[in-house]
Design a protein around this motif. Structure first.
Motif, PDB file in Angstrom:
ATOM      1  N   ASP A  86       0.885  -0.882  -0.307  1.00 27.70           N
ATOM      2  CA  ASP A  86      -0.175  -0.039  -0.087  1.00 27.70           C
ATOM      3  C   ASP A  86       0.353   1.410  -0.142  1.00 27.70           C
ATOM      4  O   ASP A  86       0.429   2.229   0.411  1.00 27.70           O
ATOM      5  CB  ASP A  86      -0.848  -0.048   1.281  1.00 27.70           C
ATOM      6  CG  ASP A  86      -0.045   0.307   2.906  1.00 27.70           C
ATOM      7  OD1 ASP A  86       0.973  -0.259   2.754  1.00 27.70           O
ATOM      8  OD2 ASP A  86      -0.581  -0.252   3.667  1.00 27.70           O
ATOM      9  N   PHE A 168       0.388  -0.066  -6.311  1.00 32.16           N
ATOM     10  CA  PHE A 168      -0.592   0.724  -6.491  1.00 32.16           C
ATOM     11  C   PHE A 168      -0.233   0.989  -7.697  1.00 32.16           C
ATOM     12  O   PHE A 168      -0.664   0.819  -8.690  1.00 32.16           O
ATOM     13  CB  PHE A 168      -0.948   2.153  -5.566  1.00 32.16           C
ATOM     14  CG  PHE A 168      -1.723   1.846  -4.717  1.00 32.16           C
ATOM     15  CD1 PHE A 168      -1.826   0.297  -3.973  1.00 32.16           C
ATOM     16  CD2 PHE A 168      -1.687   2.728  -3.362  1.00 32.16           C
ATOM     17  CE1 PHE A 168      -2.257  -0.198  -2.510  1.00 32.16           C
ATOM     18  CE2 PHE A 168      -2.794   2.273  -1.887  1.00 32.16           C
ATOM     19  CZ  PHE A 168      -2.642   1.004  -1.861  1.00 32.16           C
ATOM     20  N   SER A 194      -5.803   5.867  -6.409  1.00 36.89           N
ATOM     21  CA  SER A 194      -4.087   5.776  -6.154  1.00 36.89           C
ATOM     22  C   SER A 194      -3.510   6.213  -5.703  1.00 36.89           C
ATOM     23  O   SER A 194      -2.706   6.307  -4.876  1.00 36.89           O
ATOM     24  CB  SER A 194      -3.417   4.991  -8.122  1.00 36.89           C
ATOM     25  OG  SER A 194      -3.067   5.950  -7.919  1.00 36.89           O
ATOM     26  N   LEU A 216      -8.181  -1.371  -9.932  1.00 40.24           N
ATOM     27  CA  LEU A 216      -7.143  -1.503  -8.226  1.00 40.24           C
ATOM     28  C   LEU A 216      -8.587  -1.054  -7.473  1.00 40.24           C
ATOM     29  O   LEU A 216      -8.068  -1.443  -5.940  1.00 40.24           O
ATOM     30  CB  LEU A 216      -6.471  -0.324  -8.749  1.00 40.24           C
ATOM     31  CG  LEU A 216      -5.449  -0.246  -6.888  1.00 40.24           C
ATOM     32  CD1 LEU A 216      -5.068  -0.745  -6.420  1.00 40.24           C
ATOM     33  CD2 LEU A 216      -5.020   1.684  -6.884  1.00 40.24           C
ATOM     34  N   ARG A 220      -9.206  -3.300  -3.676  1.00 36.11           N
ATOM     35  CA  ARG A 220      -9.051  -2.579  -2.885  1.00 36.11           C
ATOM     36  C   ARG A 220     -10.658  -2.821  -1.646  1.00 36.11           C
ATOM     37  O   ARG A 220     -10.219  -3.347  -0.356  1.00 36.11           O
ATOM     38  CB  ARG A 220      -8.354  -1.605  -2.798  1.00 36.11           C
ATOM     39  CG  ARG A 220      -7.041  -1.637  -3.387  1.00 36.11           C
ATOM     40  CD  ARG A 220      -7.026   0.188  -3.485  1.00 36.11           C
ATOM     41  NE  ARG A 220      -6.432   0.709  -2.568  1.00 36.11           N
ATOM     42  CZ  ARG A 220      -6.357   2.351  -2.290  1.00 36.11           C
ATOM     43  NH1 ARG A 220      -5.867   2.934  -3.196  1.00 36.11           N
ATOM     44  NH2 ARG A 220      -6.580   2.460  -0.642  1.00 36.11           N
TER      45      ARG A 220
END
Length: 346
Positions: A86, A168, A194, A216, A220
Motif C-alpha cells: 500500500d 499501486f 491510487s 485497483l 481494494r
C-alpha cells in the motif's frame, strides 16, 4: 536459329520475368512484415532483459531454509509470493508499507497448473521478525520483503522460492497497458484512487471493462463485504490480467507493459527465471489456475479485529500446496527447526 524459335524464346523470358515480378510483389511485403516482427521481438527481448535486471533485488537469504538446494524453475516445481504493497508517490512509504494484497502461487511444471492462494490481510499469524502474533499484513512493515516471506513460510510450511512486489502504480499501469480488463463488479461502491483521492472511483454492479484505477478500486474495496470476498475478487482480477497478457492480441502492448512494471516492481527473479514462468501462459490454452482461500472466522480481542484461521482447514491447505509442489511434508517438518511453529486455536 529460326526467327520463330527466337520469338518463342523471348516470349518465354518475358513470361518468366512477369512471374518473378509477381512473386517479388507478394513476397516482399511478407519479408518486410517478418523482419519488422523479428525486429520488434528483438527490441522487446532486450527491453525485457533491461527491465527485469533493473527490478531484480536479492533477498537476505540465498534460498529458503525449507529447500535442500537452489531451485531451477525449468526443472523444479516452485512457489512465488505476490505482494501488493500500500505505497504510492503520495504516501512516500515504500520502506514501511503494509501488504494490501498477499497471494501465494505454486507452479507445477508437468501439469502446467497454478494454485493461487489468497491470504486475508487481517489473518492472525505468528511473525518471526517480532516474535509474536499479529495481522499478516504487518509482516512487511516489521521486516520488509524477508519478513513477509518468512511469515508465509512459517504459516504454510512450504518454501517461498521467489517473490514479486508491486505498488499501486504498477497495478494501475499494467491494467492500462493491456487496454483494460473485463470484471464482474458485485455491487455499487465508491473507493479512493491510487493517490488516495477519497471516493473518486464510482462503479456500478455488473460485468464491464475497467481501466487500471477502477480495477485497483475493485481489488481494494471491502466496505460492503469482507476480506475473504475481497481476496476472491483479487484472484479473479489476477486471472483476468494473466489471460489478457498472454493473449496474442496483447503482443503490441508489451512495450507499454514493460514500462508499467519497470519502476514499480521488485523481484528476485532473473530474466531467465521469468521466461520460464511465461511459458505457463503461452503453451496453448490449457493452463489451469486454481484459486484457494484460507477459511476462518471473525476474532476481536480488546475490540481489535483479526481473521482467526480455521486450523483443520489450514492443515488441508498446507497438504494441498505441498502436494502441488511435490514436497514431502515430513521432510518440510524436519527442516523446519529454524522456524518457530505457532499452531494455536481460538
Amino acid at each position: 536459329m529460326s526467327n520463330n524459335r527466337i520469338t518463342q524464346t523471348r516470349i518465354v523470358k518475358r513470361h518468366k520475368r512477369k512471374i518473378r515480378k509477381k512473386v517479388y510483389f507478394i513476397l516482399l511485403p511478407i519479408l518486410i512484415a517478418f523482419l519488422s516482427v523479428l525486429g520488434y521481438g528483438t527490441y522487446l527481448y532486450i527491453k525485457a532483459d533491461t527491465v527485469m535486471s533493473d527490478s531484480y533485488v536479492e533477498t537476505e537469504r540465498e534460498k529458503s531454509p525449507l529447500r535442500d538446494a537452489l531451485v531451477d524453475p525449468n526443472i523444479d516445481n516452485v512457489s512465488v509470493l505476490i505482494m501488493g504493497i500500500d505505497s504510492n508517490d503520495h504516501r512516500g512509504n515504500a520502506d514501511s508499507a503494509r501488504t494490501d494484497a498477499l497471494m501465494l502461487a505454486t507452479f507445477n511444471k508437468d501439469e502446467k497448473s497454478v494454485n493461487l492462494l489468497s491470504i486475508p490481510r487481517d489473518s492472525l499469524v505468528y511473525i518471526p521478525e517480532v516474535g509474536y502474533e499479529d495481522k499478516i499484513n504487518h509482516a512487511h512493515y516489521f521486516g520488509g520483503t524477508t519478513g513477509a516471506i518468512e511469515t508465509v513460510e512459517n504459516l504454510l510450511d512450504i518454501p517461498v522460492d521467489y517473490y514479486v512486489k508491486v505498488n499501486f502504480h504498477a497495478f494501475v499501469d499494467v491494467v492500462d497497458a493491456l487496454g483494460g480488463i473485463s470484471v464482474d463488479v458485485p455491487y455499487e461502491f465508491k473507493e479512493s484512487d491510487s493517490m488516495d483521492k477519497r471516493d473518486s472511483i464510482h462503479l456500478m454492479p455488473g460485468v464491464q471493462d475497467v481501466g487500471g484505477e477502477e480495477a485497483l478500486a475493485l481489488a481494494r474495496t471491502r466496505k460492503l463485504d469482507n476480506d475473504i470476498e475481497r481476496g476472491k475478487r483479487q484472484q479473479e482480477i489476477m486471472k483476468a490480467v494473466i489471460n489478457k497478457a498472454t493473449s496474442l492480441n496483447s503482443i503490441l502492448n508489451y512495450d507499454d507493459l514493460l514500462e508499467a512494471v519497470g519502476d514499480n516492481m521488485t523481484t528476485n527473479m532473473t530474466f531467465s527465471d521469468m521466461k520460464t514462468f511465461i511459458t505457463y501462459g503461452t503453451k496453448g490454452k490449457n493452463i489451469e489456475i486454481n484459486t484457494l482461500s484460507l477459511e476462518g472466522y471473525d476474532y476481536q480481542p480488546a475490540n481489535k479485529y483479526y481473521w482467526a484461521l480455521d486450523q483443520p482447514s489450514l492443515e488441508e491447505t498446507k497438504a494441498l500446496l505441498q502436494d502441488h509442489l511435490e514436497i514431502n511434508s515430513s521432510v518440510v517438518n524436519n527442516q523446519d527447526s529454524t522456524i518457530e511453529s505457532t499452531s494455536e486455536s481460538y
